[in-house]
Design a protein around this motif. Structure first.
Motif, PDB file in Angstrom:
ATOM      1  N   ARG A  19       0.832  -1.197   0.000  1.00  0.00           N
ATOM      2  CA  ARG A  19       0.000   0.000   0.000  1.00  0.00           C
ATOM      3  C   ARG A  19       0.872   1.255   0.000  1.00  0.00           C
ATOM      4  O   ARG A  19       0.577   2.235  -0.680  1.00  0.00           O
ATOM      5  CB  ARG A  19      -0.929   0.008   1.210  1.00  0.00           C
ATOM      6  CG  ARG A  19      -2.053  -1.001   1.155  1.00  0.00           C
ATOM      7  CD  ARG A  19      -3.055  -0.658   0.063  1.00  0.00           C
ATOM      8  NE  ARG A  19      -4.194  -1.555   0.089  1.00  0.00           N
ATOM      9  CZ  ARG A  19      -4.799  -2.031  -0.988  1.00  0.00           C
ATOM     10  NH1 ARG A  19      -4.342  -1.701  -2.197  1.00  0.00           N
ATOM     11  NH2 ARG A  19      -5.830  -2.836  -0.877  1.00  0.00           N
ATOM     12  N   GLU A  20       1.929   1.212   0.774  1.00  0.00           N
ATOM     13  CA  GLU A  20       2.828   2.357   0.819  1.00  0.00           C
ATOM     14  C   GLU A  20       3.448   2.609  -0.555  1.00  0.00           C
ATOM     15  O   GLU A  20       3.531   3.759  -1.008  1.00  0.00           O
ATOM     16  CB  GLU A  20       3.917   2.103   1.865  1.00  0.00           C
ATOM     17  CG  GLU A  20       4.821   3.283   2.113  1.00  0.00           C
ATOM     18  CD  GLU A  20       5.727   3.057   3.300  1.00  0.00           C
ATOM     19  OE1 GLU A  20       6.952   2.946   3.089  1.00  0.00           O
ATOM     20  OE2 GLU A  20       5.208   3.000   4.428  1.00  0.00           O
ATOM     21  N   ARG A  21       3.884   1.544  -1.223  1.00  0.00           N
ATOM     22  CA  ARG A  21       4.459   1.702  -2.559  1.00  0.00           C
ATOM     23  C   ARG A  21       3.425   2.247  -3.543  1.00  0.00           C
ATOM     24  O   ARG A  21       3.742   3.087  -4.400  1.00  0.00           O
ATOM     25  CB  ARG A  21       5.015   0.367  -3.059  1.00  0.00           C
ATOM     26  CG  ARG A  21       6.225  -0.143  -2.279  1.00  0.00           C
ATOM     27  CD  ARG A  21       6.904  -1.290  -2.995  1.00  0.00           C
ATOM     28  NE  ARG A  21       6.056  -2.467  -3.106  1.00  0.00           N
ATOM     29  CZ  ARG A  21       6.011  -3.455  -2.219  1.00  0.00           C
ATOM     30  NH1 ARG A  21       6.759  -3.393  -1.113  1.00  0.00           N
ATOM     31  NH2 ARG A  21       5.228  -4.500  -2.403  1.00  0.00           N
ATOM     32  N   GLN A  22       2.173   1.785  -3.418  1.00  0.00           N
ATOM     33  CA  GLN A  22       1.118   2.266  -4.309  1.00  0.00           C
ATOM     34  C   GLN A  22       0.865   3.762  -4.103  1.00  0.00           C
ATOM     35  O   GLN A  22       0.676   4.513  -5.075  1.00  0.00           O
ATOM     36  CB  GLN A  22      -0.177   1.485  -4.060  1.00  0.00           C
ATOM     37  CG  GLN A  22      -0.153   0.050  -4.549  1.00  0.00           C
ATOM     38  CD  GLN A  22      -1.430  -0.685  -4.195  1.00  0.00           C
ATOM     39  OE1 GLN A  22      -2.022  -0.465  -3.135  1.00  0.00           O
ATOM     40  NE2 GLN A  22      -1.871  -1.560  -5.077  1.00  0.00           N
ATOM     41  N   ILE A  23       0.837   4.191  -2.848  1.00  0.00           N
ATOM     42  CA  ILE A  23       0.586   5.606  -2.555  1.00  0.00           C
ATOM     43  C   ILE A  23       1.715   6.467  -3.108  1.00  0.00           C
ATOM     44  O   ILE A  23       1.483   7.524  -3.706  1.00  0.00           O
ATOM     45  CB  ILE A  23       0.395   5.798  -1.038  1.00  0.00           C
ATOM     46  CG1 ILE A  23      -0.936   5.173  -0.595  1.00  0.00           C
ATOM     47  CG2 ILE A  23       0.445   7.280  -0.656  1.00  0.00           C
ATOM     48  CD1 ILE A  23      -1.096   5.033   0.896  1.00  0.00           C
ATOM     49  N   ILE A  24       2.952   6.031  -2.917  1.00  0.00           N
ATOM     50  CA  ILE A  24       4.084   6.773  -3.458  1.00  0.00           C
ATOM     51  C   ILE A  24       3.999   6.843  -4.982  1.00  0.00           C
ATOM     52  O   ILE A  24       4.257   7.896  -5.590  1.00  0.00           O
ATOM     53  CB  ILE A  24       5.408   6.136  -3.005  1.00  0.00           C
ATOM     54  CG1 ILE A  24       5.604   6.377  -1.505  1.00  0.00           C
ATOM     55  CG2 ILE A  24       6.592   6.698  -3.800  1.00  0.00           C
ATOM     56  CD1 ILE A  24       6.775   5.635  -0.903  1.00  0.00           C
ATOM     57  N   ALA A  25       3.595   5.727  -5.604  1.00  0.00           N
ATOM     58  CA  ALA A  25       3.467   5.716  -7.066  1.00  0.00           C
ATOM     59  C   ALA A  25       2.415   6.725  -7.532  1.00  0.00           C
ATOM     60  O   ALA A  25       2.589   7.408  -8.555  1.00  0.00           O
ATOM     61  CB  ALA A  25       3.118   4.315  -7.549  1.00  0.00           C
ATOM     62  N   VAL A  26       1.308   6.838  -6.794  1.00  0.00           N
ATOM     63  CA  VAL A  26       0.274   7.823  -7.146  1.00  0.00           C
ATOM     64  C   VAL A  26       0.833   9.234  -7.046  1.00  0.00           C
ATOM     65  O   VAL A  26       0.621  10.069  -7.934  1.00  0.00           O
ATOM     66  CB  VAL A  26      -0.964   7.656  -6.229  1.00  0.00           C
ATOM     67  CG1 VAL A  26      -1.942   8.813  -6.431  1.00  0.00           C
ATOM     68  CG2 VAL A  26      -1.659   6.341  -6.509  1.00  0.00           C
ATOM     69  N   LEU A  27       1.569   9.518  -5.981  1.00  0.00           N
ATOM     70  CA  LEU A  27       2.094  10.862  -5.771  1.00  0.00           C
ATOM     71  C   LEU A  27       3.164  11.237  -6.795  1.00  0.00           C
ATOM     72  O   LEU A  27       3.481  12.425  -6.955  1.00  0.00           O
ATOM     73  CB  LEU A  27       2.659  10.987  -4.357  1.00  0.00           C
ATOM     74  CG  LEU A  27       1.634  10.892  -3.220  1.00  0.00           C
ATOM     75  CD1 LEU A  27       2.328  10.957  -1.875  1.00  0.00           C
ATOM     76  CD2 LEU A  27       0.586  11.976  -3.329  1.00  0.00           C
ATOM     77  N   LYS A  28       3.731  10.237  -7.479  1.00  0.00           N
ATOM     78  CA  LYS A  28       4.710  10.513  -8.531  1.00  0.00           C
ATOM     79  C   LYS A  28       4.042  10.960  -9.833  1.00  0.00           C
ATOM     80  O   LYS A  28       4.716  11.445 -10.741  1.00  0.00           O
ATOM     81  CB  LYS A  28       5.549   9.261  -8.810  1.00  0.00           C
ATOM     82  CG  LYS A  28       6.571   8.926  -7.730  1.00  0.00           C
ATOM     83  CD  LYS A  28       7.355   7.682  -8.129  1.00  0.00           C
ATOM     84  CE  LYS A  28       8.437   7.347  -7.114  1.00  0.00           C
ATOM     85  NZ  LYS A  28       9.194   6.129  -7.523  1.00  0.00           N
ATOM     86  N   THR A  29       2.728  10.793  -9.930  1.00  0.00           N
ATOM     87  CA  THR A  29       2.008  11.119 -11.163  1.00  0.00           C
ATOM     88  C   THR A  29       1.302  12.463 -11.018  1.00  0.00           C
ATOM     89  O   THR A  29       1.045  12.925  -9.902  1.00  0.00           O
ATOM     90  CB  THR A  29       0.965  10.035 -11.491  1.00  0.00           C
ATOM     91  OG1 THR A  29      -0.021  10.004 -10.452  1.00  0.00           O
ATOM     92  CG2 THR A  29       1.625   8.664 -11.598  1.00  0.00           C
ATOM     93  N   PRO A  30       0.950  13.111 -12.148  1.00  0.00           N
ATOM     94  CA  PRO A  30       0.222  14.382 -12.060  1.00  0.00           C
ATOM     95  C   PRO A  30      -1.144  14.177 -11.421  1.00  0.00           C
ATOM     96  O   PRO A  30      -1.818  13.170 -11.676  1.00  0.00           O
ATOM     97  CB  PRO A  30       0.086  14.812 -13.523  1.00  0.00           C
ATOM     98  CG  PRO A  30       1.141  14.059 -14.261  1.00  0.00           C
ATOM     99  CD  PRO A  30       1.308  12.752 -13.534  1.00  0.00           C
ATOM    100  N   PRO A  31      -1.583  15.120 -10.611  1.00  0.00           N
ATOM    101  CA  PRO A  31      -2.899  14.986  -9.965  1.00  0.00           C
ATOM    102  C   PRO A  31      -4.019  15.268 -10.956  1.00  0.00           C
ATOM    103  O   PRO A  31      -3.777  15.797 -12.044  1.00  0.00           O
ATOM    104  CB  PRO A  31      -2.861  16.053  -8.876  1.00  0.00           C
ATOM    105  CG  PRO A  31      -1.951  17.086  -9.440  1.00  0.00           C
ATOM    106  CD  PRO A  31      -0.888  16.348 -10.214  1.00  0.00           C
ATOM    107  N   PRO A  32      -5.255  14.934 -10.599  1.00  0.00           N
ATOM    108  CA  PRO A  32      -6.396  15.234 -11.470  1.00  0.00           C
ATOM    109  C   PRO A  32      -6.502  16.739 -11.711  1.00  0.00           C
ATOM    110  O   PRO A  32      -6.178  17.546 -10.833  1.00  0.00           O
ATOM    111  CB  PRO A  32      -7.601  14.709 -10.688  1.00  0.00           C
ATOM    112  CG  PRO A  32      -7.037  13.769  -9.685  1.00  0.00           C
ATOM    113  CD  PRO A  32      -5.668  14.246  -9.358  1.00  0.00           C
TER     114      PRO A  32
END
Length: 317
Positions: free
Chosen positions: A236-249
Motif C-alpha cells: 500500500r505504501e508503494r502504491q501511494i508513493i506511485a500515485v504521488l509521482k504522477t500528475p494529480p487530477p
C-alpha cells in the motif's frame, strides 16, 4: 454461504465461542475463547453484550458445575468488552470473585469506563502488563503488548506444559482470520506485526474470522499470514508513493502543483470499493500511510499531499 460454527473445539481445553454479532467489520462475529475443562475457566473477550444467545453458548460450554473466574480483554472496542457487565451479573456463568483484566492506558476514557462500570464499581478490573502470565490448568497465556489497532491492544501467546505443543497466538484485532484490520497508529501497528513475527506462532486465534492453522509447503500458515500482513502494508505504501509521482487530477482547487487529496489517492489505490463505510475506512488507511511517510520525510502536506522535494533517495521501490 455456510452457517458459521458457533462453538469450535480448538484443542483440548480450548474452545472458540462466537459472539453472534456479524457485520462488515466483525465478519461472522467476535471470536471469544474459553480455556480449561475444570470448575474454574478463563475467557478471552466477551462479545458486544447484545446477543442473549451468546451467553447461552457459554452456559452450554460450561455445564452446570463450571464457572469463569478470569476474563482477559484484548482491547477496549465494544465488540470485545461489551459483554463484561452482563457477565459479571450472571452467577451461573462467572464466579462471584471473577477478575477482569485489561491493559489500562492514560487515554482510556468514558467509552471504556462506561462499558466496564460494574467491574470498576466492584473492584474487579485489573491492569495487564506486557509479558504478564495468566494460568488456567495446563495452559499459560502470556500477554504480548501489540498496540496500533488501539493503544491498549494485547495479544496472548498461549502455550501448554509440553514443549512439543503448538504455540498459539491469540491476536485480537491485530490479525484477522480473513481480510485486514483497521489501524489507528500505523508505525506502532507495523512494530507489533514484527514483534509477533519474531514469536513464530504455529496457530493464530483471531478476534474475527477463521482460526489459522496448519502448514503449506512446510511453512506454518500462521507465519504466512503475518508475513502477508506486513507485505500488504508495504505494498500500500508503494502504491501511494506511485500515485504521488504522477500528475494529480485537473480538478479544483487549482493550481494543483502536483498535490493530491486523500480521497483522490484512495480512489486510485482502492478502485473497487463501493460501500461508503468501507471507503471511509480505506481513506483512513491512506491517511495513516501518508502520516507515516511524512514522519519519515518522504511526503509533505498543507491541505493536499505531495512527495517531498529531494526525497527520491528515501523512497523504497
Amino acid at each position: 454461504m455456510n452457517k458459521p460454527t458457533q462453538i469450535q473445539q480448538i484443542a483440548k481445553g480450548v474452545v472458540c465461542v462466537l459472539g453472534l454479532n456479524p457485520g462488515p467489520f466483525t465478519l461472522e462475529g467476535t471470536n471469544t475463547y474459553l480455556f480449561g475443562e475444570g470448575k474454574q475457566r478463563l475467557l478471552v473477550d466477551t462479545g458486544d453484550g447484545k446477543q442473549p444467545k451468546y451467553f447461552d453458548l457459554l452456559r452450554q460450554c460450561l455445564g452446570s458445575d463450571s464457572r469463569i473466574s478470569q476474563i482477559l480483554l484484548t482491547h477496549w472496542h465494544a465488540d470485545h468488552i461489551g459483554g463484561i457487565d452482563n457477565l459479571l451479573a450472571m452467577n451461573d456463568i462467572v464466579t462471584a470473585e471473577c477478575s477482569v483484566f485489561k491493559h489500562q492506558t492514560p487515554i482510556d476514557g468514558d467509552d471504556v469506563s462506561s462499558q466496564l462500570s460494574l467491574a470498576i464499581s466492584q473492584n474487579q478490573l485489573h491492569d495487564i502488563a506486557d509479558r504478564q502470565v495468566f494460568t488456567c490448568e495446563n495452559w499459560n497465556l502470556q500477554a504480548v503488548y501489540t498496540p496500533g489497532h488501539t493503544d491498549d491492544h494485547m495479544s496472548f501467546l498461549v502455550t501448554g506444559e509440553s514443549k512439543d505443543e503448538q504455540r498459539l497466538l491469540l491476536t485480537g484485532d491485530l490479525v484477522l482470520g480473513r481480510g485486514t484490520t483497521i489501524v489507528d497508529k500505523l508505525t506502532l501497528y507495523m512494530d507489533s506485526l514484527k514483534r509477533i513475527q519474531g514469536i513464530q506462532p504455529t496457530m493464530l486465534l483471531p478476534g474475527h474470522g477463521p482460526v489459522i492453522s496448519g502448514r503449506t509447503d512446510g511453512v506454518y500458515n500462521a507465519m504466512r499470514v503475518i508475513d502477508g500482513y506486513i507485505e500488504h502494508r508495504n505494498m500500500r505504501e508503494r502504491q501511494i508513493i506511485a500515485v504521488l509521482k504522477t500528475p494529480p487530477p485537473n480538478k479544483p482547487p487549482l493550481p494543483r502543483n502536483g498535490d493530491w487529496k486523500i480521497e483522490e489517492i484512495t480512489s486510485v489505490v482502492y478502485p473497487d470499493i463501493l460501500d461508503p463505510q468501507i471507503i471511509r475506512a480505506a481513506q483512513n488507511n491512506v491517511r495513516l500511510h501518508l502520516e507515516k511517510l511524512e514522519a519519515e520525510g518522504i511526503v509533505e502536506h498543507r491541505d493536499l499531499w505531495r512527495l517531498k522535494e529531494k526525497s527520491a533517495d528515501l523512497i523504497r521501490d
